[in-house]
Design a protein around this motif. Structure first.
Motif, PDB file in Angstrom:
ATOM      1  N   ARG A  38       0.829  -1.207   0.000  1.00 54.83           N
ATOM      2  CA  ARG A  38       0.000   0.000   0.000  1.00 54.83           C
ATOM      3  C   ARG A  38       0.867   1.263   0.000  1.00 54.83           C
ATOM      4  O   ARG A  38       2.049   1.224  -0.221  1.00 54.83           O
ATOM      5  N   GLN A  50       1.995   1.507  -3.630  1.00 53.94           N
ATOM      6  CA  GLN A  50       0.779   1.373  -4.439  1.00 53.94           C
ATOM      7  C   GLN A  50       0.732   2.464  -5.510  1.00 53.94           C
ATOM      8  O   GLN A  50       0.365   2.200  -6.656  1.00 53.94           O
ATOM      9  N   GLY A  97      -7.384  -2.229  -6.033  1.00 56.82           N
ATOM     10  CA  GLY A  97      -6.329  -1.438  -5.397  1.00 56.82           C
ATOM     11  C   GLY A  97      -5.010  -1.515  -6.148  1.00 56.82           C
ATOM     12  O   GLY A  97      -3.937  -1.426  -5.557  1.00 56.82           O
TER      13      GLY A  97
END
Length: 325
Positions: A191, A195, A324
């Motif tokens: 993340r 990301q 995501g």
């Protein structure tokens, strides 16, 4: 024959070394699949974490299996920070009748040093970099960030070098270049700043194929990993807005109690799955009739790509964004 013997001893040595063996040796079935999918027929090839040179030897073997002379077809460039390992690499090339420009020792380090002036210069990149490295001095990298530089998408804020390596592989490729490399699973779903970097990378339309690999394929770590494949030329094809995901975690042969590997037929099947997706002709050099039979079993008598639950999916960028990135 000398080359095969040398490779055998490198593999045996890596097994006995345990954790340290991974610094210089990647199991041959992993390397063979990387080469089969990027198809290094001709051009300049880079491995910026080259260890004992297995990626180069396998690329040369790929060329030889297609009836060409690898010494004439491939220009080999490598970087290896450990001097002794760099010497192993040069010897490995020599016993296979190959020459290469291998930079090693003397504090050379692929994060900070670019001895081959690599940006945009290579047809192929093959690598198995160290995973999850910390304590890289990002201050020294600030001038290498931006379009047309070594780190085109920026630096991760986390103390982890995975996305430094991934960008080094990406930036070294020319406009039609291909890369294949081993990467920690965490890079696929990390993340925050990682990301954001992954989103930019996928948005650049270069990520072509991602293969999930099960545990115990390496001599040094039991963890599963991921194989990533870039194709800079993909942006101008019908698959510009898709990425092929292959789940190969259930495909393996148990080599011994602690280790798994892929058979030639399994390597041929996975590589030809990628070729079907790309709309390329099948190549049955690896695995022969067994590969052909498996392709027919899964994809029909005249094999054509289709998503297969539990095996493969061509995901759109919108689907990847929904997950995501």
């Amino acid at each position: 024959a000398f080359g095969r013997i040398y490779e055998y001893f490198l593999g045996a040595f890596a097994m006995t070394e345990g954790q340290g063996g991974g610094e210089f040796y990647t199991p041959s079935s992993i390397v063979k699949l990387l080469a089969e999918i990027i198809e290094p027929f001709h051009g300049r090839i880079l491995d910026p974490a080259c260890g004992s040179g297995g990626m180069f030897v396998q690329s040369a073997r790929f060329v030889a299996e297609h009836q060409k002379n690898p010494a004439a077809e491939l220009a080999i460039c490598g970087v290896e920070k450990t001097d002794e390992t760099g010497r192993l690499c040069r010897l490995n090339l020599a016993v296979h009748g190959l020459e290469g420009d291998i930079k090693h020792g003397g504090n050379i380090n692929s994060y900070y040093d670019d001895p081959h002036a690599a940006t945009g210069q290579f047809d192929f990149v093959l690598a198995n970099p160290p995973f999850n490295v910390n304590a890289v001095d990002k201050e020294r990298l600030k001038d290498m960030v931006g379009t047309g530089r070594r780190f085109p998408f920026g630096l991760p804020r986390t103390d982890n070098a995975n996305y430094l390596w991934i960008q080094l592989f990406y930036s070294a490729l020319n406009a039609t270049g291909r890369a294949g490399f081993v990467m920690a699973n965490s890079a696929s779903d990390a993340r925050s700043s990682e990301q954001e970097l992954r989103q930019k990378l996928i948005g650049a339309r270069a990520v072509d194929v991602v293969v999930a690999v099960g545990p115990n394929m390496f001599y040094t770590v039991t963890l599963p990993c991921t194989l990533w494949f870039f194709d800079k030329g993909k942006a101008r094809t019908k698959r510009a807005d898709t990425v092929l995901f292959i789940d190969a975690r259930h495909i393996y042969r148990q080599a011994d109690r602690a280790h798994r590997e892929w058979t030639p037929a399994q390597i041929g099947f996975i590589a030809n799955l990628a070729r079907l997706y790309r709309g390329e002709a099948l190549d049955l050099n690896v695995g022969d009739g067994e590969t052909a039979a498996k392709l027919k079993e899964v994809f029909g008598d005249t094999p054509a790509y289709a998503d297969v639950p539990g095996l493969c999916k061509a995901a759109t960028l919108a689907e990847i964004e929904a997950q995501g990135w």
